[in-house]
Design a protein around this motif. Structure first.
Motif: not given
Length: 123
Positions: A6-15
């Motif tokens: 799984l890869v989790l892509i977010s505009h925020s590294s914290k999210i």
């Protein structure tokens, strides 16, 4: 044992890191990487970070990508195309809930198609 990654892509590294932390409370063995923020750790997304994350979690059983907002989807699509891998898929599901379901299903040793099917059926 190998698993779907799984890869989790977010505009925020914290999210992205927070979602990974939440999943790790239940699922320990499934490979999960984050691609949050820009190269300079600002708000945004990075094709290079996404590609690197795909490479890290690919164990040959496929990779599912989850994202938060529209431009993350665009960068994920480009990263998939540039990877040249056939079993990397972008999932249309809420990043937290979708990734959680995917991690649980992958942790049971299910194949890519089955994990993707279970995530889509949940939303």
């Amino acid at each position: 044992m190998t698993y779907v990654g799984l890869v989790l892509i977010s505009h925020s590294s914290k999210i992205a890191e927070g979602v990974k932390e939440l999943i790790r409370q239940v699922v320990k063995d499934v490979p999960i990487e984050t691609a949050g923020g820009t190269e300079e750790n600002g708000i945004g997304t990075s094709i290079d970070k996404i590609q690197a994350a795909i490479s890290k979690v690919d164990q040959g059983r496929g990779v599912l990508l989850f994202y938060d907002l529209g431009s993350a989807k665009m960068n994920a699509e480009m990263a998939i195309e540039m990877s040249g891998l056939e079993n990397v898929r972008l999932i249309e599901a809420p990043i937290v809930e979708g990734a959680y379901v995917a991690a649980v299903e992958a942790g049971m040793g299910k194949e890519l198609d089955e994990v993707e099917k279970r995530v889509k059926a949940s939303f």
